[in-house]
Design a protein around this motif. Structure first.
Motif, PDB file in Angstrom:
ATOM      1  N   GLY B 177      43.713  -2.747 -20.514  1.00  0.00           N
ATOM      2  CA  GLY B 177      42.546  -2.100 -21.201  1.00  0.00           C
ATOM      3  C   GLY B 177      43.431  -1.235 -22.267  1.00  0.00           C
ATOM      4  O   GLY B 177      44.466  -0.739 -21.203  1.00  0.00           O
ATOM      5  N   LYS B 178      43.563  -0.502 -23.935  1.00  0.00           N
ATOM      6  CA  LYS B 178      44.269   0.275 -23.992  1.00  0.00           C
ATOM      7  C   LYS B 178      43.173   1.254 -23.736  1.00  0.00           C
ATOM      8  O   LYS B 178      41.921   1.113 -24.562  1.00  0.00           O
ATOM      9  CB  LYS B 178      44.663   0.311 -24.914  1.00  0.00           C
ATOM     10  N   CYS B 179      43.587   2.816 -23.548  1.00  0.00           N
ATOM     11  CA  CYS B 179      43.085   4.167 -23.237  1.00  0.00           C
ATOM     12  C   CYS B 179      43.013   4.610 -23.547  1.00  0.00           C
ATOM     13  O   CYS B 179      44.600   5.615 -23.727  1.00  0.00           O
ATOM     14  CB  CYS B 179      41.792   4.058 -21.848  1.00  0.00           C
ATOM     15  N   VAL B 180      42.299   4.735 -25.175  1.00  0.00           N
ATOM     16  CA  VAL B 180      42.638   6.706 -25.925  1.00  0.00           C
ATOM     17  C   VAL B 180      41.932   7.771 -25.378  1.00  0.00           C
ATOM     18  O   VAL B 180      41.308   7.623 -25.967  1.00  0.00           O
ATOM     19  CB  VAL B 180      43.228   6.144 -27.477  1.00  0.00           C
ATOM     20  N   PRO B 181      42.292   8.616 -26.313  1.00  0.00           N
ATOM     21  CA  PRO B 181      41.572  10.008 -25.370  1.00  0.00           C
ATOM     22  C   PRO B 181      40.905  10.199 -27.328  1.00  0.00           C
ATOM     23  O   PRO B 181      41.539   9.889 -27.806  1.00  0.00           O
ATOM     24  CB  PRO B 181      42.857  11.294 -25.391  1.00  0.00           C
ATOM     25  N   SER B 182      39.695  10.563 -26.650  1.00  0.00           N
ATOM     26  CA  SER B 182      38.897  11.135 -28.051  1.00  0.00           C
ATOM     27  C   SER B 182      38.526  11.501 -27.826  1.00  0.00           C
ATOM     28  O   SER B 182      38.177  12.555 -27.426  1.00  0.00           O
ATOM     29  CB  SER B 182      37.984  10.367 -27.883  1.00  0.00           C
ATOM     30  N   PRO B 183      38.342  12.726 -29.563  1.00  0.00           N
ATOM     31  CA  PRO B 183      38.752  12.350 -30.384  1.00  0.00           C
ATOM     32  C   PRO B 183      39.661  11.595 -30.398  1.00  0.00           C
ATOM     33  O   PRO B 183      41.038  12.558 -30.588  1.00  0.00           O
ATOM     34  CB  PRO B 183      38.884  13.344 -31.564  1.00  0.00           C
TER      35      PRO B 183
END
Lengths: 452, 452
Positions: B177-183
C-alpha cells in the motif's frame, strides 16, 4: 485445508532427546584450565541441578511436567499451515508447510524453553534468574516465563540493541522483567567497560559475563541461556513432534525439513524428530540456514571453543568461527552467534543434516515474497529459512517433482519492521565476512583441541 | 481446555445481518442538503454497487463467497481461550472466555471486513482503493487485503500518527500500500491545509475528505471504510458466530458479552449474533465499552450527524457527541471517533445492549493485569473491554455467581508498546472531556434532525 490444527489431547507429552539416538556420542564440554571433561556439579553454581540432569540425560523421552504443559497450552499446539498462496506464486509442484511459531505471546519459538526453564528453576528453589539478550527475543520470552512462575528476572541487554529496539525492552518490562543496558555499572564484568565509556555499545560476550557474575554472586539466583545447550534444544523438539503429528493427520511426510540456525535451538526443534527418523533409515533431507556473514556451519571448523567472548564458559565441541568473532550488524540478530549448538554440530559432522548460507538481501527478498503471499510478516531470522524454501520449491519445479517441504516459521517480524523499511527503501546492504578475516579467525582456533 | 478450536469445516458459511431482526428498523441516512433519505445510487460514486446492496440488504444471512472464505482461513477460525490464569488472579467464580482476534497478519479484527471489501471491489471491476487511517490498524488491514486481491491502495494517514507510529506505515508498505501523511499536497481537500503548514498534524476528518476526493476523481477507484457502516459490521459477525459454535462445543452460553467500541465494528462482530438471541427471548447482557474521553454512547444524544468533520458524508442516525469533536490524544486511537455505528446506536436505543465508559489509566491497569496473567499483550482499545471483564468478574465474586463472560480480544498491542511504557513509567494521564465542552458539543447538535 489451509491450517492443520492439533487438539490439546493430541499434544506430545514428552520432549525428544536426540542424545539417545546419536550414531556417535556427543563429546563432553571441557574445563579450559585443565582440558578435562566438565562434570555436572561444576555447573551447579549457575544452573539448577534438575536442568543439569536434563543436559546430560541419555533418556530418549523426557516427560513434560503437567504445569509446564498447562503454560505451553497458552499458545500451543501451534498451527501448521499449507502455503497455497506461496506455492501458486512460485508455480511449483512442491507442497509447502510452515509451522507458525509466531503465535506465542512474545512472538517466537523462544518461550518453548523459557517456560520449562522457569518451571524447573522454581521447582529447584530459585527465586531469581539472570540472562543476557541481544536483539531481545530471548529476554522477552524469559520475562514472559518468569512472570508466569513468579520469578524475578534481570536481563542484560546489549546496549546498542537496547537503544535501537525500545519495543523489546518495553515488552520485557510489561511482563515484569528488569532490563538494563550492558555493559552496566551493576557488575565487575560490566563496570570496567561502563566506567571507561557509559555509552559503550556492548556485546553478547560482555552481557553473558555480566549475567553469569550476577547469578553466581547473588542469593537464590541462577543463570538461564536461550539456545546452544542440550536441554534447550530438547525443549524445542515439541515443534517437530507436533509437526509430525499434524502432517500424519493429512498423510504427508516431508522430503525436506528447513530451519534457520543461530545458536541452533529452533532448527533443532523442528528437525531433531526427523533426524531420528533418518537415523532409523527414513529418507529425508534436513537443511540448516545461516547468514553468509556468520557462516559457522558452512565455513567454521568443528572445534572446542568458548561459548562467549570473555572466555568464562567451558569449551564446547561445536562448529565455530571463533569466540573473538565480531558479527556484522545484520538485522537477523538471533543468527549472529559465533558457534553452533554442540548437538547440531554433531549431526552436521555425521552427515545427517546439511547447511547453507544466505546473504541478507536475498533473505529480505524472500521474506517480502512470503508477506505478500501468505500475509504473515516473518522475522529477519526466519527469512533465511524462507529463502531456502523458495530455492527448493524452484528446484522442485525445474525437476518436475512433487516435493513436500516443511519449514519452521520461527517468529514474526512485527518488531523488526524497521529492517523491512530499510530493505524497501534500498538502504539495506549485504554484509559478508571478508575471506582474510575468516582465515584469521579460523587460524586463531588452531590452538584449541578438536572433538573426537 | 485452554483453547477451544473450531475446524475449518465448521466455519460459519454466511454473515449475519441484524437488519433482518431489528425490533425497530434502522432510519435511513439523509442527504444533508435536502433532508431526504439517501438512495443507493447516490453512493455509487464512492462504493461499488455490490457493497451498497449489502449495506441496505434485508436478508438475514449473506453467504460468504468461496474466495473470501479461502482468505479468511489464513487466520480464521480464531481460537477462543478460557482465561484460567486471569480467573485465578481475580479469584472469581466467573468463567472468562476471550476470542483472540490478534492472530490475523495485521494483528486485529480489521481484516475480517478488509478482505471482503477488497474482494467485492475486485469483482466489481475496481482497480484501486483509497482510505484514511488514524492509528493505522485499518490502513494496514486494508493494505494486507488489497495485496491479496491485486488492488492498488492509497492510504491517507493522519500526520501526527504517521510521525508517531512509523511501524504501522511500514507494515502498510510491506503489503504494497502507498501511505502518505494527511493533509497531503495530493488533493484539493488536503492542499489547503498542507500549503498553509506542511507539518499540519491533520485529523481523521481531513483524511476522510482526501480519500473520498481521490476516489471520486480517479479512474477505476473506490473508497473503503473500516467501521460504522452496516456491511462492515456484518462482515465482523463472523467473530460472534464462531464464538457461539466454540462455546456450544463445550456446552457454555455467555451471561455477559463484552467488546470495546469506537466506530462499533468489533463490538458488533462479537455481539450481534447474541443480540439476535436476545431479541428472540434469550437472557444475555451485552456491554459496549468506550473511553470516558469520547463518551458517544454514554453521553451523546441519538441524532442525525455527519460522519466526518468536513461535513462531506450523508447524515447518519447515531449516538454522537458531534462531528466537530476534537478527541483527546489517548492511546486507544481506534476509539476516538465522535459517533457510533447506526446499527449499534439503534440496538442501544432499543435497550438490547448497554454502554459503559472507562478512564485511560484504569484500562491500562486492566491490560497489564491481562498481559501478566494470560500472557498476550492487548491493544489499548482492547484494554477497555478487559477493564469491563475485570469489573464483571469481581461483581460475580461479590455476588457469588458462576457467570460466563465472553469478551472480544480485538487485537494485540505489540505496536502500541510505547503506550505501555508511558503507563509503566507514570507518564500516562487520564484525559476526560470537560463538562462544559461536552455541553457545548451537545448543544451544537440541537439543530440536527432526530431519527425516529
Amino acid at each position: 485445508m489451509k491450517k492443520i490444527l492439533l487438539s490439546e489431547k493430541d499434544m506430545p507429552r514428552a520432549w525428544y532427546n536426540i542424545q539417545a539416538d546419536l550414531p556417535n556420542p556427543l563429546p563432553p564440554p571441557l574445563n579450559p584450565a585443565t582440558g578435562e571433561p566438565i562434570t555436572p556439579d561444576m555447573l551447579a553454581s549457575i544452573f539448577p541441578m534438575n536442568l543439569i540432569e536434563q543436559e546430560v540425560s541419555p533418556e530418549r523421552w523426557v516427560e513434560i511436567p503437567e504445569e509446564v504443559m498447562e503454560k505451553l497450552l497458552m499458545w500451543r499446539p501451534t498451527p501448521l499451515y499449507r502455503a497455497y498462496n506461496l506455492e501458486r506464486f512460485l508455480n511449483t509442484p512442491a507442497r509447502i508447510y510452515f509451522k507458525n511459531e509466531g503465535t506465542s505471546p512474545p512472538g517466537s519459538h523462544k518461550p518453548n524453553t523459557a517456560i520449562p526453564q522457569a518451571y524447573y528453576n522454581r521447582e529447584f528453589g530459585t527465586k531469581r534468574l539472570t540472562t543476557e539478550t541481544g536483539a531481545g527475543q530471548w529476554g522477552s520470552a524469559l520475562s514472559f516465563a518468569c512472570n508466569q512462575f513468579g520469578l524475578e528476572l534481570k536481563i542484560y541487554m546489549v546496549r546498542v540493541s537496547y537503544n535501537q529496539k525500545p519495543y523489546r525492552k518495553i515488552m520485557m518490562e510489561v511482563w515484569g522483567g528488569k532490563c538494563v543496558p550492558s555493559p552496566s555499572g551493576d557488575t565487575n564484568a560490566g563496570r570496567k567497560y561502563y566506567e571507561q565509556n557509559p555509552e559503550h555499545p556492548g556485546s553478547l560476550g560482555i552481557a553473558i559475563s555480566e549475567a553469569i557474575e550476577d547469578a553466581v554472586t547473588s542469593k537464590d539466583t541462577k543463570y538461564s541461556l536461550g539456545s546452544v545447550l542440550n536441554h534447550v534444544l530438547m525443549h524445542q523438539t515439541i515443534i517437530g513432534l507436533e509437526a509430525q503429528k499434524q502432517l500424519e493427520t493429512i498423510g504427508e511426510y516431508p522430503d525436506i525439513v528447513i530451519g534457520c540456525a543461530g545458536g541452533g535451538s529452533n532448527f533443532a526443534g523442528i528437525s531433531f524428530p526427523f533426524v531420528r527418523d533418518k537415523i532409523h533409515g527414513r529418507e529425508v533431507r534436513i537443511v540448516a540456514c545461516e547468514p553468509a556473514s556468520c557462516p559457522t556451519m558452512t565455513k567454521g571448523p568443528y572445534v572446542y571453543d568458548f561459548g562467549d567472548t570473555a572466555e568464562t564458559t567451558p569449551l564446547l565441541p561445536m562448529h565455530s568461527i571463533g569466540h573473538a568473532f565480531v558479527p556484522a550488524p545484520i538485522h537477523a540478530g538471533g543468527l549472529r552467534y559465533h558457534g553452533m549448538a554442540p548437538l547440531v554440530s554433531r549431526v552436521l559432522v555425521d552427515g545427517l543434516i546439511e547447511a547453507r548460507a544466505y546473504n541478507q538481501l536475498e533473505t529480505f527478498e524472500a521474506g517480502l515474497i512470503f508477506a505478500r503471499t501468505e500475509g504473515f510478516i516473518p522475522a529477519p531470522e526466519t527469512d533465511h529459512a524462507i529463502a531456502c524454501v523458495i530455492e527448493e520449491a524452484k528446484r522442485a519445479k525445474e525437476e518436475g517433482k512433487e516435493r513436500v517441504i516443511l519449514v519452521n516459521w520461527s517468529g514474526h517480524g512485527i518488531i523488526d519492521l524497521a529492517a523491512y523499511d530499510a530493505y524497501l527503501s534500498g538502504r539495506l546492504e549485504d554484509s559478508t565476512l571478508p575471506k582474510e578475516e575468516l582465515e584469521r579467525l579460523i587460524k586463531n582456533l588452531e590452538k584449541f583441541p578438536r572433538p573426537r
